[in-house]
Scaffold this active site. Sequence first.
Site, PDB file in Angstrom:
ATOM      1  N   GLU A 111      -0.144  -6.727  22.633  1.00 11.40           N
ATOM      2  CA  GLU A 111       0.403  -5.451  23.085  1.00 11.40           C
ATOM      3  C   GLU A 111      -0.678  -4.675  23.852  1.00 11.40           C
ATOM      4  O   GLU A 111      -1.868  -4.851  23.587  1.00 11.40           O
ATOM      5  CB  GLU A 111       0.934  -4.630  21.906  1.00 11.40           C
ATOM      6  CG  GLU A 111      -0.080  -4.252  20.851  1.00 11.40           C
ATOM      7  CD  GLU A 111       0.541  -3.445  19.714  1.00 11.40           C
ATOM      8  OE1 GLU A 111       0.220  -2.246  19.632  1.00 11.40           O
ATOM      9  OE2 GLU A 111       1.328  -4.001  18.918  1.00 11.40           O
TER      10      GLU A 111
ATOM     11  N   GLY B 255       0.837  -1.186   0.000  1.00  9.23           N
ATOM     12  CA  GLY B 255       0.000   0.000   0.000  1.00  9.23           C
ATOM     13  C   GLY B 255       0.871   1.235   0.000  1.00  9.23           C
ATOM     14  O   GLY B 255       2.025   1.210  -0.440  1.00  9.23           O
TER      15      GLY B 255
ATOM     16  N   ARG C 139       0.395  -4.947  11.984  1.00  9.39           N
ATOM     17  CA  ARG C 139      -0.370  -5.268  13.187  1.00  9.39           C
ATOM     18  C   ARG C 139       0.189  -6.569  13.757  1.00  9.39           C
ATOM     19  O   ARG C 139       0.582  -7.469  13.020  1.00  9.39           O
ATOM     20  CB  ARG C 139      -1.872  -5.420  12.881  1.00  9.39           C
ATOM     21  CG  ARG C 139      -2.564  -4.091  12.607  1.00  9.39           C
ATOM     22  CD  ARG C 139      -2.623  -3.226  13.852  1.00  9.39           C
ATOM     23  NE  ARG C 139      -3.338  -1.969  13.674  1.00  9.39           N
ATOM     24  CZ  ARG C 139      -2.758  -0.811  13.421  1.00  9.39           C
ATOM     25  NH1 ARG C 139      -1.437  -0.738  13.268  1.00  9.39           N
ATOM     26  NH2 ARG C 139      -3.476   0.299  13.314  1.00  9.39           N
TER      27      ARG C 139
ATOM     28  N   HIS D  97       5.566  -0.086  19.431  1.00  4.23           N
ATOM     29  CA  HIS D  97       4.543   0.446  18.525  1.00  4.23           C
ATOM     30  C   HIS D  97       4.724   1.957  18.331  1.00  4.23           C
ATOM     31  O   HIS D  97       3.790   2.739  18.513  1.00  4.23           O
ATOM     32  CB  HIS D  97       3.140   0.134  19.031  1.00  4.23           C
ATOM     33  CG  HIS D  97       2.104   0.147  17.942  1.00  4.23           C
ATOM     34  ND1 HIS D  97       0.940  -0.565  18.000  1.00  4.23           N
ATOM     35  CD2 HIS D  97       2.061   0.808  16.740  1.00  4.23           C
ATOM     36  CE1 HIS D  97       0.211  -0.350  16.914  1.00  4.23           C
ATOM     37  NE2 HIS D  97       0.870   0.482  16.134  1.00  4.23           N
ATOM     38  N   VAL D  98       5.932   2.332  17.959  1.00  3.55           N
ATOM     39  CA  VAL D  98       6.264   3.746  17.774  1.00  3.55           C
ATOM     40  C   VAL D  98       6.665   4.074  16.336  1.00  3.55           C
ATOM     41  O   VAL D  98       7.122   5.183  16.067  1.00  3.55           O
ATOM     42  CB  VAL D  98       7.396   4.189  18.732  1.00  3.55           C
ATOM     43  CG1 VAL D  98       6.937   4.153  20.169  1.00  3.55           C
ATOM     44  CG2 VAL D  98       8.654   3.331  18.539  1.00  3.55           C
TER      45      VAL D  98
ATOM     46  N   ASP E 157       7.754  -3.928  15.639  1.00  2.00           N
ATOM     47  CA  ASP E 157       7.216  -2.749  16.313  1.00  2.00           C
ATOM     48  C   ASP E 157       5.828  -3.035  16.862  1.00  2.00           C
ATOM     49  O   ASP E 157       5.316  -2.276  17.674  1.00  2.00           O
ATOM     50  CB  ASP E 157       7.167  -1.565  15.343  1.00  2.00           C
ATOM     51  CG  ASP E 157       6.713  -0.275  16.025  1.00  2.00           C
ATOM     52  OD1 ASP E 157       7.373   0.123  17.007  1.00  2.00           O
ATOM     53  OD2 ASP E 157       5.713   0.311  15.589  1.00  2.00           O
TER      54      ASP E 157
END
Length: 317
Positions: free
Chosen positions: A260, A151, A231, A278-279, A255
Amino acid sequence: MKEHLLLLVPIAAEHKQLLLAQFHVIEAIDPASRAAALAAHAGSIELVLTNGSVGFTATEIAALPHLKLLAAQGAGYENLDVAAAQARGVLVCNGAGTNDDCVADHALTLLLASVRALPQQGAALRAGVWRDALPLYPDFGGRRLGIIGLGAIGLKIARRAAAFGMVIGYHNRRPRDDAGDAAYFDSALALAGWADDLVVATPGGAGTQHIVDATVLAALGEGGHVVNIARGSCVDTAALAAALQAGRIAGAALDVYEGEPRPPQALVDLPNVILTPHVAGWSPQAIRATVACFIANVEAWRRGEPLPTALSGAASR
């Protein structure tokens, strides 16, 4: 007159000021304050700003009689009940495109660090081990990168990787006309069999649940590295841990991960795993852009115009 905005995600003070200038902000970034805010302000809330992980449920939507617009701060919206919102005539939008460059930069950083074993080499140096006693790690030139999900973010990753001399392949539901020299593969398994490394950049959801599983990891092979900035659900954590422990792949850099914000316990102690919280999409520029995008959508709603980043099929005003 300022609308009442329910803010469900933490935002730095400098960016929150942009919201405070426009809205009456009701901040509720933990479950207790969220429930309290909904109970106390249900009759006045017109806008909700959340994100894909935090989400917003059909029950919560039903509890807000004057809700006009539901927004995801970033591109992801997997835990927003879009159908329930649209059934109520509520506009739904996201922050598509606001942090694509940041995520792509982070993905390449993770890949570089994993392939070049930067954490391991740093640990060796601190332990008094000099380079002559260390393995040699490959450079990127000619290495084949498979991208699962080409994408907007996947394309930016591909262009960055190509600048390092990597050869690009990808798997999508269908080929892209603008993919340039990148080779198309009709399954993640076929892509993994061709690639030296995999980057997961596909949307989450049922259709991509464990798209990287034990079979895909086996096809990638013992020299391969896996990067996930998509994800956590896209990668089978147990299968990944088993492959890493057995030496069936060389490394992983994640990440995002299942469960999480709890760290993935099966991976945290493995020396060939890099984890970030997750940054990938977080930078001062990216966060400011997400807030500006939300405000632009609200301003379009105020004017009765289409939202700049409306989700497909979203209701009109």
